[in-house]
Design a protein around this motif. Structure first.
Motif, PDB file in Angstrom:
ATOM      1  N   ARG A   3       0.842  -1.199   0.000  1.00  0.00           N
ATOM      2  CA  ARG A   3       0.000   0.000   0.000  1.00  0.00           C
ATOM      3  C   ARG A   3       0.878   1.250   0.000  1.00  0.00           C
ATOM      4  O   ARG A   3       0.568   2.241  -0.678  1.00  0.00           O
ATOM      5  N   ARG A   4       1.967   1.208   0.737  1.00  0.00           N
ATOM      6  CA  ARG A   4       2.902   2.338   0.747  1.00  0.00           C
ATOM      7  C   ARG A   4       3.559   2.506  -0.627  1.00  0.00           C
ATOM      8  O   ARG A   4       3.765   3.630  -1.096  1.00  0.00           O
ATOM      9  N   ALA A   5       3.859   1.401  -1.266  1.00  0.00           N
ATOM     10  CA  ALA A   5       4.439   1.458  -2.609  1.00  0.00           C
ATOM     11  C   ALA A   5       3.468   2.110  -3.582  1.00  0.00           C
ATOM     12  O   ALA A   5       3.865   2.930  -4.422  1.00  0.00           O
ATOM     13  N   LEU A   6       2.184   1.765  -3.483  1.00  0.00           N
ATOM     14  CA  LEU A   6       1.174   2.387  -4.339  1.00  0.00           C
ATOM     15  C   LEU A   6       1.084   3.887  -4.082  1.00  0.00           C
ATOM     16  O   LEU A   6       0.961   4.684  -5.022  1.00  0.00           O
ATOM     17  N   LYS A   7       1.156   4.266  -2.801  1.00  0.00           N
ATOM     18  CA  LYS A   7       1.050   5.672  -2.434  1.00  0.00           C
ATOM     19  C   LYS A   7       2.219   6.472  -2.995  1.00  0.00           C
ATOM     20  O   LYS A   7       2.036   7.604  -3.503  1.00  0.00           O
ATOM     21  N   LEU A   8       3.422   5.911  -2.932  1.00  0.00           N
ATOM     22  CA  LEU A   8       4.598   6.619  -3.425  1.00  0.00           C
ATOM     23  C   LEU A   8       4.679   6.609  -4.955  1.00  0.00           C
ATOM     24  O   LEU A   8       5.212   7.538  -5.565  1.00  0.00           O
ATOM     25  N   ALA A   9       4.139   5.564  -5.573  1.00  0.00           N
ATOM     26  CA  ALA A   9       4.186   5.461  -7.031  1.00  0.00           C
ATOM     27  C   ALA A   9       3.107   6.306  -7.697  1.00  0.00           C
ATOM     28  O   ALA A   9       3.299   6.768  -8.832  1.00  0.00           O
ATOM     29  N   PHE A  10       2.009   6.524  -7.003  1.00  0.00           N
ATOM     30  CA  PHE A  10       0.853   7.198  -7.612  1.00  0.00           C
ATOM     31  C   PHE A  10       1.178   8.561  -8.226  1.00  0.00           C
ATOM     32  O   PHE A  10       0.789   8.836  -9.372  1.00  0.00           O
ATOM     33  N   PRO A  11       1.900   9.458  -7.528  1.00  0.00           N
ATOM     34  CA  PRO A  11       2.184  10.772  -8.147  1.00  0.00           C
ATOM     35  C   PRO A  11       2.955  10.659  -9.447  1.00  0.00           C
ATOM     36  O   PRO A  11       2.736  11.459 -10.374  1.00  0.00           O
ATOM     37  N   ALA A 125      12.729  -2.626  -4.748  1.00  0.00           N
ATOM     38  CA  ALA A 125      12.532  -2.357  -6.164  1.00  0.00           C
ATOM     39  C   ALA A 125      11.326  -3.119  -6.703  1.00  0.00           C
ATOM     40  O   ALA A 125      10.527  -2.589  -7.482  1.00  0.00           O
ATOM     41  N   LYS A 126      11.187  -4.367  -6.279  1.00  0.00           N
ATOM     42  CA  LYS A 126      10.074  -5.189  -6.764  1.00  0.00           C
ATOM     43  C   LYS A 126       8.735  -4.552  -6.426  1.00  0.00           C
ATOM     44  O   LYS A 126       7.819  -4.534  -7.255  1.00  0.00           O
ATOM     45  N   GLN A 127       8.603  -4.009  -5.235  1.00  0.00           N
ATOM     46  CA  GLN A 127       7.342  -3.402  -4.826  1.00  0.00           C
ATOM     47  C   GLN A 127       7.040  -2.153  -5.651  1.00  0.00           C
ATOM     48  O   GLN A 127       5.899  -1.944  -6.079  1.00  0.00           O
ATOM     49  N   TYR A 128       8.047  -1.343  -5.883  1.00  0.00           N
ATOM     50  CA  TYR A 128       7.836  -0.116  -6.657  1.00  0.00           C
ATOM     51  C   TYR A 128       7.505  -0.444  -8.107  1.00  0.00           C
ATOM     52  O   TYR A 128       6.568   0.130  -8.679  1.00  0.00           O
ATOM     53  N   TYR A 129       8.242  -1.353  -8.712  1.00  0.00           N
ATOM     54  CA  TYR A 129       7.984  -1.733 -10.104  1.00  0.00           C
ATOM     55  C   TYR A 129       6.573  -2.297 -10.254  1.00  0.00           C
ATOM     56  O   TYR A 129       5.858  -1.983 -11.213  1.00  0.00           O
ATOM     57  N   THR A 130       6.180  -3.130  -9.304  1.00  0.00           N
ATOM     58  CA  THR A 130       4.849  -3.745  -9.375  1.00  0.00           C
ATOM     59  C   THR A 130       3.763  -2.700  -9.181  1.00  0.00           C
ATOM     60  O   THR A 130       2.720  -2.734  -9.848  1.00  0.00           O
ATOM     61  N   ALA A 131       3.985  -1.762  -8.268  1.00  0.00           N
ATOM     62  CA  ALA A 131       2.989  -0.720  -8.005  1.00  0.00           C
ATOM     63  C   ALA A 131       2.772   0.153  -9.239  1.00  0.00           C
ATOM     64  O   ALA A 131       1.626   0.434  -9.621  1.00  0.00           O
ATOM     65  N   VAL A 132       3.856   0.597  -9.871  1.00  0.00           N
ATOM     66  CA  VAL A 132       3.743   1.428 -11.071  1.00  0.00           C
ATOM     67  C   VAL A 132       3.026   0.664 -12.179  1.00  0.00           C
ATOM     68  O   VAL A 132       2.108   1.186 -12.837  1.00  0.00           O
TER      69      VAL A 132
END
Length: 231
Positions: A3-11, A125-132
């Motif tokens: 959820r944090r990854a989604l929040k940071l990737a969203f902008p 990295a995996k969390q950020y890539y997946t979120a984006v």
């Protein structure tokens, strides 16, 4: 944590959201006008998720194209993803079970975001890539579904909306012309299409033109690279 990854990737994905919702809307409306409902919009945007190729798929469905023609068209339209995949291979190396989805969801815009923005501090990295990747696909799916539903209930005549795909490519053409470094490859595409249109006719020139473009760009990659570096 995701959820944090989604929040940071969203902008970072907001520009993609604006484009995907609009283009997805157009795709959904066109699909609806072709006789395919919201279920098909969901299945195509969830399972194909190929942007321009989904627009092309509508024509393939309407013309009754065979599997071989559809496969060749898909390969040529999406050949650029081979380059993206090779570029991202090292980044995706340690993504574990997420790797198949990350490879599937690597669109032009997702590649641009992942190649431009570093992974936020404190995230894997995996969390950020997946979120984006997941956010971008969600925008496309939502846009497609909305377009499909609106296409069934809008009270006015939607004849001519299929021109939206032509308009999309015209905008892309203009953007390439404005970029001096991209002009040579743009001219290769235009001239190849015109030549194949003359040689093969209106209904049969697409595949030969795309094959010729790929061949020309492959053979001339060094010269094009030199011109881009000079620009």
């Amino acid at each position: 944590m995701f959820r944090r990854a989604l929040k940071l990737a969203f902008p970072h994905t907001l520009p993609v959201m604006a484009g995907y919702l609009f283009l997805g809307l157009g795709f959904g409306v066109l699909l609806s006008q072709a006789g395919y409902g919201a279920f098909w919009a969901l299945m195509m945007s969830g399972g194909i998720y190929a942007g321009a190729m989904q627009f092309v798929t509508i024509d393939l469905l309407l013309t009754g194209a065979g599997l071989v023609q559809a496969a060749l068209m898909t390969l040529l339209v999406n050949a650029r993803h081979l380059v993206y995949g090779l570029t991202m291979a090292s980044r995706y190396q340690n993504t574990g079970g997420a790797k198949p989805y990350l490879a599937f969801a690597l669109t032009d815009e997702t590649f641009a975001l992942l190649a431009t923005f570093p992974v936020p501090e404190g995230l894997e990295a995996k969390q950020y890539y997946t979120a984006v990747s997941a956010l971008n696909q969600a925008y496309w799916v939502v846009g497609s579904l909305l377009g499909s539903l609106l296409g069934q209930v809008l009270p006015f005549d939607l004849s001519g909306i299929e021109f939206s795909m032509t308009a999309l490519f015209v905008v892309m053409l203009v953007e390439q012309w404005r970029n001096k470094a991209a002009r040579p490859s743009m001219l290769v595409g235009v001239l190849s299409a015109l030549l194949c249109r003359i040689l093969f006719g209106e209904n049969n020139f697409t595949l030969p033109a795309m094959a010729l473009i790929c061949l020309a760009l492959l053979l001339g990659r060094k010269q094009l690279g030199t011109q881009e570096g000079a620009a």
